[in-house]
Design a protein around this motif. Sequence first.
Motif, PDB file in Angstrom:
ATOM      1  N   ALA A   1       0.830  -1.207   0.000  1.00 31.54           N
ATOM      2  CA  ALA A   1       0.000   0.000   0.000  1.00 31.54           C
ATOM      3  C   ALA A   1       0.862   1.254   0.000  1.00 31.54           C
ATOM      4  O   ALA A   1       0.646   2.190  -0.784  1.00 31.54           O
ATOM      5  CB  ALA A   1      -0.938  -0.001   1.210  1.00 31.54           C
ATOM      6  N   PHE A   2       1.866   1.282   0.861  1.00 36.53           N
ATOM      7  CA  PHE A   2       2.632   2.514   1.007  1.00 36.53           C
ATOM      8  C   PHE A   2       3.676   2.672  -0.091  1.00 36.53           C
ATOM      9  O   PHE A   2       4.094   3.794  -0.392  1.00 36.53           O
ATOM     10  CB  PHE A   2       3.215   2.596   2.414  1.00 36.53           C
ATOM     11  CG  PHE A   2       2.130   2.647   3.466  1.00 36.53           C
ATOM     12  CD1 PHE A   2       1.121   3.591   3.383  1.00 36.53           C
ATOM     13  CD2 PHE A   2       2.077   1.718   4.497  1.00 36.53           C
ATOM     14  CE1 PHE A   2       0.089   3.636   4.318  1.00 36.53           C
ATOM     15  CE2 PHE A   2       1.059   1.758   5.441  1.00 36.53           C
ATOM     16  CZ  PHE A   2       0.061   2.721   5.348  1.00 36.53           C
ATOM     17  N   GLN A   3       4.070   1.575  -0.708  1.00 42.25           N
ATOM     18  CA  GLN A   3       4.884   1.695  -1.916  1.00 42.25           C
ATOM     19  C   GLN A   3       4.071   2.371  -3.012  1.00 42.25           C
ATOM     20  O   GLN A   3       4.559   3.258  -3.724  1.00 42.25           O
ATOM     21  CB  GLN A   3       5.354   0.322  -2.381  1.00 42.25           C
ATOM     22  CG  GLN A   3       6.205   0.384  -3.655  1.00 42.25           C
ATOM     23  CD  GLN A   3       6.507  -0.988  -4.217  1.00 42.25           C
ATOM     24  OE1 GLN A   3       5.653  -1.878  -4.225  1.00 42.25           O
ATOM     25  NE2 GLN A   3       7.738  -1.172  -4.685  1.00 42.25           N
TER      26      GLN A   3
ATOM     27  N   ARG B   1       3.710   6.106  -2.513  1.00 46.45           N
ATOM     28  CA  ARG B   1       4.836   6.899  -3.019  1.00 46.45           C
ATOM     29  C   ARG B   1       4.721   7.098  -4.530  1.00 46.45           C
ATOM     30  O   ARG B   1       5.014   8.183  -5.044  1.00 46.45           O
ATOM     31  CB  ARG B   1       6.155   6.210  -2.653  1.00 46.45           C
ATOM     32  CG  ARG B   1       6.503   6.294  -1.173  1.00 46.45           C
ATOM     33  CD  ARG B   1       7.927   5.843  -0.890  1.00 46.45           C
ATOM     34  NE  ARG B   1       8.091   4.408  -1.076  1.00 46.45           N
ATOM     35  CZ  ARG B   1       7.847   3.487  -0.144  1.00 46.45           C
ATOM     36  NH1 ARG B   1       7.397   3.860   1.051  1.00 46.45           N
ATOM     37  NH2 ARG B   1       8.044   2.211  -0.394  1.00 46.45           N
ATOM     38  N   LYS B   2       4.292   6.065  -5.231  1.00 47.79           N
ATOM     39  CA  LYS B   2       4.085   6.212  -6.672  1.00 47.79           C
ATOM     40  C   LYS B   2       3.008   7.251  -6.960  1.00 47.79           C
ATOM     41  O   LYS B   2       3.153   8.087  -7.864  1.00 47.79           O
ATOM     42  CB  LYS B   2       3.676   4.871  -7.282  1.00 47.79           C
ATOM     43  CG  LYS B   2       4.790   3.852  -7.383  1.00 47.79           C
ATOM     44  CD  LYS B   2       4.313   2.630  -8.163  1.00 47.79           C
ATOM     45  CE  LYS B   2       5.455   1.670  -8.435  1.00 47.79           C
ATOM     46  NZ  LYS B   2       5.034   0.564  -9.319  1.00 47.79           N
ATOM     47  N   LEU B   3       1.930   7.205  -6.183  1.00 45.15           N
ATOM     48  CA  LEU B   3       0.838   8.155  -6.404  1.00 45.15           C
ATOM     49  C   LEU B   3       1.285   9.577  -6.090  1.00 45.15           C
ATOM     50  O   LEU B   3       0.939  10.527  -6.817  1.00 45.15           O
ATOM     51  CB  LEU B   3      -0.378   7.768  -5.558  1.00 45.15           C
ATOM     52  CG  LEU B   3      -1.580   8.714  -5.637  1.00 45.15           C
ATOM     53  CD1 LEU B   3      -2.039   8.906  -7.082  1.00 45.15           C
ATOM     54  CD2 LEU B   3      -2.733   8.187  -4.778  1.00 45.15           C
ATOM     55  N   ALA B   4       2.049   9.741  -5.015  1.00 47.61           N
ATOM     56  CA  ALA B   4       2.552  11.084  -4.678  1.00 47.61           C
ATOM     57  C   ALA B   4       3.400  11.637  -5.819  1.00 47.61           C
ATOM     58  O   ALA B   4       3.301  12.822  -6.173  1.00 47.61           O
ATOM     59  CB  ALA B   4       3.364  11.022  -3.384  1.00 47.61           C
ATOM     60  N   ARG B   5       4.224  10.750  -6.404  1.00 52.47           N
ATOM     61  CA  ARG B   5       5.026  11.174  -7.551  1.00 52.47           C
ATOM     62  C   ARG B   5       4.122  11.494  -8.738  1.00 52.47           C
ATOM     63  O   ARG B   5       4.326  12.484  -9.458  1.00 52.47           O
ATOM     64  CB  ARG B   5       6.020  10.060  -7.912  1.00 52.47           C
ATOM     65  CG  ARG B   5       6.889  10.364  -9.127  1.00 52.47           C
ATOM     66  CD  ARG B   5       7.734  11.590  -8.908  1.00 52.47           C
ATOM     67  NE  ARG B   5       8.555  11.889 -10.088  1.00 52.47           N
ATOM     68  CZ  ARG B   5       8.883  13.122 -10.466  1.00 52.47           C
ATOM     69  NH1 ARG B   5       8.459  14.159  -9.773  1.00 52.47           N
ATOM     70  NH2 ARG B   5       9.633  13.314 -11.524  1.00 52.47           N
ATOM     71  N   GLY B   6       3.100  10.679  -8.947  1.00 55.06           N
ATOM     72  CA  GLY B   6       2.165  10.922 -10.039  1.00 55.06           C
ATOM     73  C   GLY B   6       1.424  12.234  -9.895  1.00 55.06           C
ATOM     74  O   GLY B   6       1.189  12.948 -10.887  1.00 55.06           O
ATOM     75  N   LEU B   7       1.070  12.590  -8.684  1.00 53.78           N
ATOM     76  CA  LEU B   7       0.389  13.869  -8.450  1.00 53.78           C
ATOM     77  C   LEU B   7       1.305  15.035  -8.797  1.00 53.78           C
ATOM     78  O   LEU B   7       0.854  16.058  -9.317  1.00 53.78           O
ATOM     79  CB  LEU B   7      -0.078  13.937  -6.992  1.00 53.78           C
ATOM     80  CG  LEU B   7      -1.303  13.067  -6.660  1.00 53.78           C
ATOM     81  CD1 LEU B   7      -1.423  12.838  -5.163  1.00 53.78           C
ATOM     82  CD2 LEU B   7      -2.571  13.716  -7.207  1.00 53.78           C
TER      83      LEU B   7
END
Length: 542
Positions: A45-47, A50-56
């Motif tokens: 989930a938390f990996q 981090r991908k989503l935060a980068r995507g945002l």
Amino acid sequence: MQGLMMDDQLLLTAIMRHAEQTYPDQEIVSVTADNPRHRYRFRDAFQRCRKLARGLQLLGASPGDRIGTLAWNDYRHLEIYYATSCSGLVCHTINPRLFPDQIEYIINHAQDRWLFIDPMFVPLLEKLSSKLVAEGYVVLCPADQLPDTSLPNCISYEQLLEECTDEFEWPALSEQCAAALCYTSGTTGNPKGVLYSHRAMVVHTYATLLPDVFGVGRQDVVLPIVPMFHVNAWSLPYGAVAVGAKLVLPGPKMADGETLTDLINTEGVTISAGVPTVWLALLGYLRESGKSIESLTRVVTGGSACPWSIMEEFEQEHGVYTHHAWGMTEMSPLGTYNARVPDTVPADKARALRMKQGRAAFGVEMRIVDDAGTELPRDGIAFGALQVRGPWVCERYFRSDKSALTADGWFDTGDVATIDPDGYLGITDRTKDVIKSGGEWISSIELENLAVGQPDVAEAAVIGAQHPKWAERPLLLVVPEPGANLAPSALLAAFEGKVASWWIPDDCVIVESLPHTATGKISKKDLRTQFENHQWPQEEPA
């Protein structure tokens, strides 16, 4: 003199880091539109967070931007919770059950930069998109299941993550940074935004985990049926993660008794939380199917008063203890919690205590005041306007320059209540719903609890309807169980000896259904409009 302790900031990021380091193998189980039983672990989930935060970042989102969601309770929504707040963005959860014009108002008032939406809400957003300020849309699905849509700048959630690395450093934020935004349901006027800080959310999470509140621990399996778009699912997405409890998320099936029963039994759910209508659906299915829910030990109910019939059936038929809780959007939402009443308390007193909303959680101060603002005694008899204050209570609404507090710093909840000498809160009504008959107050909630406790009554509401002599009199509206034949006179007679004679409604109307708000509460406003010209029986009350 100052203390000599570290001055670490209270951040939701700390919850995420703690869970990832301490409980990496704990499970999160979800029902989603594209997967009837998705299963992965905290580390996964938390990996992905981090991908989503980068995507945002790649989508152009900047610190402080609001990221809107119209989504059910599932793992993708949970990822959005943490990826937005922990990267300095604001997670704005939107109730998709609101009227379209309210959704339009909320999105534009919040100035949402991007909207993350479940596939089933694509048609709703297509009708509104030309009026919305959002730059684009992310549909919570794999790329090959992205609907053919007219939404501008629309991409798949999984496609966004696939294009991003999980190398992301969470920023060092101030605990006063905004973390989440939730709007009231707007029963009067436009909805108002409540902007939660990291500090408020972390302190609130600590409070929910106390033994005499939710008391969730590592050994629990938590099923939040209360929507994640409704005041952060009462903080369970934070609390369960903080202590490493297994999370079970029902997705769009949160009102489906069969799915809930299967989730409880196959995943070993021990605690769940939801509004009374959810428990009615679950109990109805259990009754009809003859199935049991062996692992479940307790449920938390809030949003509206829980009928004793629900609490009694849960306990007698399934060994499940029901806890009342009370709060509101402006309180993040926890206000009070009704912990387990000791078995040594006599049955009649225990029932009376359990029907109350419980004691204030540590961190919340409460008082009741009269019309002049004078504090009333905590004797369980006097009732007045309920006011609160504390570190997770709203000080002002989003994009408003006006304080939401009284002159002496309290938030007026809009509820009318009593507080007894032992600190138990008893909500008697909403300020706008309390009935004033001949100059005397009548509690609609107490009458409704008695009505729903009668056989073959599925749902009931009591409103104050105009009366030529008494200004207002209580009118009882009842929805019968399927196939039941209820007599209004018998329903009214059942009140005798249980409340003061002048409290007993003057009339009872059998109806097919009652209107509900977007959060599942009975809409008294709509009922008052519908029955504003009600014709009373000829005989007047004594």
